[in-house]
Motif scaffolding. Structure first.
Motif, PDB file in Angstrom:
ATOM      1  N   ALA A 333      82.252  35.090  66.365  1.00 27.53           N
ATOM      2  CA  ALA A 333      82.957  36.335  66.058  1.00 27.53           C
ATOM      3  C   ALA A 333      83.705  36.188  64.741  1.00 27.53           C
ATOM      4  CB  ALA A 333      83.928  36.672  67.187  1.00 27.53           C
ATOM      5  N   GLY A 334      83.868  37.309  64.051  1.00 30.91           N
ATOM      6  CA  GLY A 334      84.534  37.252  62.764  1.00 30.91           C
ATOM      7  C   GLY A 334      85.880  36.565  62.811  1.00 30.91           C
ATOM      8  N   SER A 335      86.594  36.721  63.921  1.00 33.13           N
ATOM      9  CA  SER A 335      87.946  36.171  64.044  1.00 33.13           C
ATOM     10  C   SER A 335      87.975  34.659  64.213  1.00 33.13           C
ATOM     11  CB  SER A 335      88.658  36.825  65.235  1.00 33.13           C
ATOM     12  OG  SER A 335      87.926  36.604  66.433  1.00 33.13           O
ATOM     13  N   VAL A 336      86.829  34.041  64.512  1.00 32.97           N
ATOM     14  CA  VAL A 336      86.798  32.584  64.692  1.00 32.97           C
ATOM     15  C   VAL A 336      85.881  31.888  63.683  1.00 32.97           C
ATOM     16  CG1 VAL A 336      87.310  32.800  67.153  1.00 32.97           C
ATOM     17  CG2 VAL A 336      84.925  32.625  66.405  1.00 32.97           C
ATOM     18  N   ALA A 337      85.104  32.650  62.925  1.00 36.44           N
ATOM     19  CA  ALA A 337      84.168  32.063  61.962  1.00 36.44           C
ATOM     20  C   ALA A 337      84.925  31.350  60.844  1.00 36.44           C
ATOM     21  CB  ALA A 337      83.270  33.142  61.384  1.00 36.44           C
ATOM     22  N   GLN A 338      84.279  30.344  60.276  1.00 39.18           N
ATOM     23  CA  GLN A 338      84.878  29.608  59.166  1.00 39.18           C
ATOM     24  C   GLN A 338      83.919  29.566  57.982  1.00 39.18           C
ATOM     25  OE1 GLN A 338      85.940  25.735  60.611  1.00 39.18           O
ATOM     26  NE2 GLN A 338      87.581  26.499  61.926  1.00 39.18           N
ATOM     27  N   PHE A 339      84.491  29.604  56.783  1.00 40.59           N
ATOM     28  CA  PHE A 339      83.743  29.546  55.540  1.00 40.59           C
ATOM     29  C   PHE A 339      84.341  28.448  54.663  1.00 40.59           C
ATOM     30  CE2 PHE A 339      83.447  33.813  57.183  1.00 40.59           C
ATOM     31  CZ  PHE A 339      82.109  34.134  57.030  1.00 40.59           C
ATOM     32  N   ALA A 340      83.537  27.968  53.709  1.00 37.76           N
ATOM     33  CA  ALA A 340      83.987  26.929  52.795  1.00 37.76           C
ATOM     34  C   ALA A 340      83.798  27.425  51.368  1.00 37.76           C
ATOM     35  CB  ALA A 340      83.223  25.628  53.035  1.00 37.76           C
ATOM     36  N   SER A 341      84.823  28.071  50.845  1.00 35.99           N
ATOM     37  CA  SER A 341      84.787  28.646  49.487  1.00 35.99           C
ATOM     38  C   SER A 341      83.595  29.585  49.313  1.00 35.99           C
ATOM     39  CB  SER A 341      84.753  27.551  48.426  1.00 35.99           C
ATOM     40  OG  SER A 341      85.930  26.771  48.495  1.00 35.99           O
ATOM     41  N   PRO A 342      83.518  30.652  50.100  1.00 41.22           N
ATOM     42  CA  PRO A 342      82.407  31.602  49.964  1.00 41.22           C
ATOM     43  C   PRO A 342      82.410  32.211  48.576  1.00 41.22           C
ATOM     44  CG  PRO A 342      84.182  32.569  51.262  1.00 41.22           C
ATOM     45  CD  PRO A 342      84.535  31.127  51.058  1.00 41.22           C
ATOM     46  N   TRP A 343      81.220  32.425  48.047  1.00 38.91           N
ATOM     47  CA  TRP A 343      81.123  32.847  46.644  1.00 38.91           C
ATOM     48  C   TRP A 343      80.332  34.157  46.529  1.00 38.91           C
ATOM     49  CZ3 TRP A 343      84.288  31.539  43.124  1.00 38.91           C
ATOM     50  CH2 TRP A 343      83.990  31.631  41.767  1.00 38.91           C
ATOM     51  N   GLY A 344      79.003  34.090  46.475  1.00 40.91           N
ATOM     52  CA  GLY A 344      78.213  35.307  46.319  1.00 40.91           C
ATOM     53  C   GLY A 344      78.213  36.151  47.583  1.00 40.91           C
ATOM     54  N   ILE A 345      78.061  37.480  47.414  1.00 42.79           N
ATOM     55  CA  ILE A 345      78.030  38.401  48.539  1.00 42.79           C
ATOM     56  C   ILE A 345      77.054  39.534  48.235  1.00 42.79           C
ATOM     57  CG2 ILE A 345      80.004  39.736  47.677  1.00 42.79           C
ATOM     58  CD1 ILE A 345      80.890  40.108  50.596  1.00 42.79           C
ATOM     59  N   ALA A 346      76.325  39.983  49.257  1.00 44.31           N
ATOM     60  CA  ALA A 346      75.373  41.092  49.108  1.00 44.31           C
ATOM     61  C   ALA A 346      75.404  41.926  50.371  1.00 44.31           C
ATOM     62  CB  ALA A 346      73.963  40.563  48.848  1.00 44.31           C
ATOM     63  N   VAL A 347      74.946  43.176  50.267  1.00 47.00           N
ATOM     64  CA  VAL A 347      74.915  44.089  51.409  1.00 47.00           C
ATOM     65  C   VAL A 347      73.539  44.733  51.477  1.00 47.00           C
ATOM     66  CG1 VAL A 347      75.853  46.031  50.071  1.00 47.00           C
ATOM     67  CG2 VAL A 347      76.123  46.002  52.568  1.00 47.00           C
ATOM     68  N   PRO A 403      74.347  26.885  47.218  1.00 48.98           N
ATOM     69  CA  PRO A 403      73.850  28.255  47.052  1.00 48.98           C
ATOM     70  C   PRO A 403      75.027  29.136  46.666  1.00 48.98           C
ATOM     71  CG  PRO A 403      74.093  27.735  49.383  1.00 48.98           C
ATOM     72  CD  PRO A 403      74.379  26.463  48.621  1.00 48.98           C
ATOM     73  N   SER A 404      74.977  29.754  45.500  1.00 46.26           N
ATOM     74  CA  SER A 404      76.169  30.441  45.002  1.00 46.26           C
ATOM     75  C   SER A 404      75.969  31.927  44.737  1.00 46.26           C
ATOM     76  CB  SER A 404      76.665  29.760  43.722  1.00 46.26           C
ATOM     77  OG  SER A 404      75.661  29.755  42.734  1.00 46.26           O
ATOM     78  N   GLY A 405      74.730  32.396  44.723  1.00 47.94           N
ATOM     79  CA  GLY A 405      74.466  33.820  44.518  1.00 47.94           C
ATOM     80  C   GLY A 405      73.457  34.314  45.519  1.00 47.94           C
ATOM     81  N   VAL A 406      73.584  35.579  45.920  1.00 50.20           N
ATOM     82  CA  VAL A 406      72.675  36.133  46.918  1.00 50.20           C
ATOM     83  C   VAL A 406      72.451  37.618  46.638  1.00 50.20           C
ATOM     84  CG1 VAL A 406      74.566  36.607  48.546  1.00 50.20           C
ATOM     85  CG2 VAL A 406      72.234  36.327  49.419  1.00 50.20           C
ATOM     86  N   ALA A 407      71.220  38.074  46.888  1.00 46.44           N
ATOM     87  CA  ALA A 407      70.869  39.481  46.735  1.00 46.44           C
ATOM     88  C   ALA A 407      69.852  39.829  47.813  1.00 46.44           C
ATOM     89  CB  ALA A 407      70.282  39.752  45.344  1.00 46.44           C
TER      90      ALA A 407
END
Length: 430
Positions: A333-347, A403-407
């Protein structure tokens, strides 16, 4: 997949032999009684991917395939064979998990009690780049990019248009590259042997560190250059024109599809600003990439906060949709997920989000592409894992390194700028 199809086809043949699923024919035993209800009892298998054949058993079906409608999770599926007590269907590509519904003629639909679970297969391949930092045009692995040299130089800029051309900011080569749908890599705009600043067409333009990329509805590309502090508009013929100067070094750029306004994000100043000068966000702590959904909501990857945030269109009121703030790697769930310096984002077209693991030149706990489901904000690993490396393969068996960019394109295919592997990866889901 062929093995699965053969297995279930063999099952159908056995049932035919035993008389449990007679061949399709219109005899009295296979005539549907419109005065009686249609009943779905069971189906097998209960989960599978594209091409899986499902046997649905029940009562008051028909031997006329033209008179049978079956859906899975609301998606129509092809009926292969049928009689009064059994229907054989095949699962299509990109099906959804959900209840199986059977309708005979104009009768009321009968629904399974349990859902069919669609299992998605994700195949990761290398679209372009051979792993060695440098410069070379060419097809696929004949091409070279320079994302990793020097290692401190972060990379993120990647975008894909409706013609399935992929555009990549290549900061080590001071230019923007184009990968066509056949995998051919060329210089779209900028001079790979000259760092600087100049508007112009193709090689006549100069960039220092082309970084963020975004596309508008007309297919024009926008680029941010934190060394030159400029935002450029690049028309489909490769002509670059400066449209704004950043109030601080602009690292990322995004286009609001509801207004076609262009925004950029700064790291040092912690702001998101429209190119007309309107500041919509401030006080950000070393933000990562930004992207807008179809409704004009803004999403931001928190590089230094390890959070993914949503800012409501118009009011720009912010909420955390995923992440605890802890530097780590955990799905859920979003409230428990963990990330490590998230960088690129796409929708994507359904407002699902894709997060590129990190921009470092060294290993972090997250070397993956994460998937955040729209609305529920549930986080899962889309491809890759917590292990750094290089390997094409299926789902979490594939390896990325920073991996630093995503589309994501209109068909749901995902593209990854794999920084330390100096290549572009492609993820196809079926």
């Amino acid at each position: 997949m062929t093995r699965n199809i053969t297995k279930y086809t063999l099952l159908a043949c056995i049932l035919l032999t035993l008389g449990l699923l007679p061949a399709c024919k219109k005899d009295n035993a296979d005539i549907h009684d419109a005065s009686m209800p249609v009943v779905v009892n069971k189906f097998y298998p209960t989960k599978g991917g594209s091409g899986t054949e499902i046997l649905i058993t029940g009562k008051n079906f028909t031997g006329d395939t033209a008179n049978v409608t079956v859906t899975i999770g609301g998606m129509p599926v092809k009926v292969l064979s049928c009689n009064s007590t059994g229907i054989m269907v095949v699962v299509p590509k990109k099906c959804k998990s959900g209840l199986i519904e059977v309708k005979i003629g104009n009768s009321t639909e009968s629904t399974s009690v349990e859902p069919f679970v669609y299992t998605t297969t994700r195949t990761i391949t290398t679209l372009a780049g051979n792993g060695t930092p440098g410069f070379a045009n060419g097809k696929g692995k004949d091409a070279q990019f320079n994302f990793s040299n020097p290692a401190w130089m972060r990379s993120a800029g990647i975008a894909v248009d409706d013609k399935l051309n992929v555009f990549v900011a290549d900061p080590g080569n001071h230019c923007i590259r184009k990968i066509d749908s056949a995998g051919n890599v060329t210089v779209f705009v900028g001079n790979p042997i000259a760092s600087g600043y100049a508007d112009g067409k193709g090689l006549a333009a100069n960039f220092a560190i082309p970084y963020g990329l975004a596309l508008d509805a007309q297919g024009s590309l926008y680029s941010s250059d934190p060394a030159n502090w400029d935002i450029r508009k690049i028309t489909p013929d490769g002509t670059a024109t400066t449209i704004a100067w950043g109030s601080a070094a602009p690292w990322f750029v995004a286009v609001d599809p509801t207004t076609q306004k262009v925004y950029y994000a700064t790291q040092d100043a912690g702001t998101v600003v429209c190119t007309d000068g309107t500041k919509i966000l401030s006080g950000l702590t070393e933000s990562g990439d930004i992207v807008f959904d179809k409704q004009g909501n803004l999403y931001l990857s928190g590089y230094n906060t390890n959070l993914i945030k949503k800012y409501a269109a118009g009011t720009w009121a912010g909420t955390t949709i995923a992440g605890t703030g802890v530097f780590g790697y955990a799905d859920g769930a979003g409230s428990v997920a963990q990330f490590a310096s998230p960088w690129g984002i796409a929708v994507d077209n359904d407002n699902n989000l894709y997060i590129a693991g990190n921009s470092y030149g060294w290993h972090t706990p997250d070397e993956s592409i994460r998937f955040i489901e729209a609305g529920t904000w549930k986080v899962s690993t889309f491809a890759g894992s917590g292990t750094a490396g290089y390997a094409d393969g299926m789902g979490t068996a594939a390896l990325f390194q920073s991996p630093s960019g995503v589309a994501v394109d209109k068909n749901g295919t995902v593209y990854v700028l794999d920084k330390m592997n100096n290549c572009i990866r492609k993820i196809v889901s079926e």
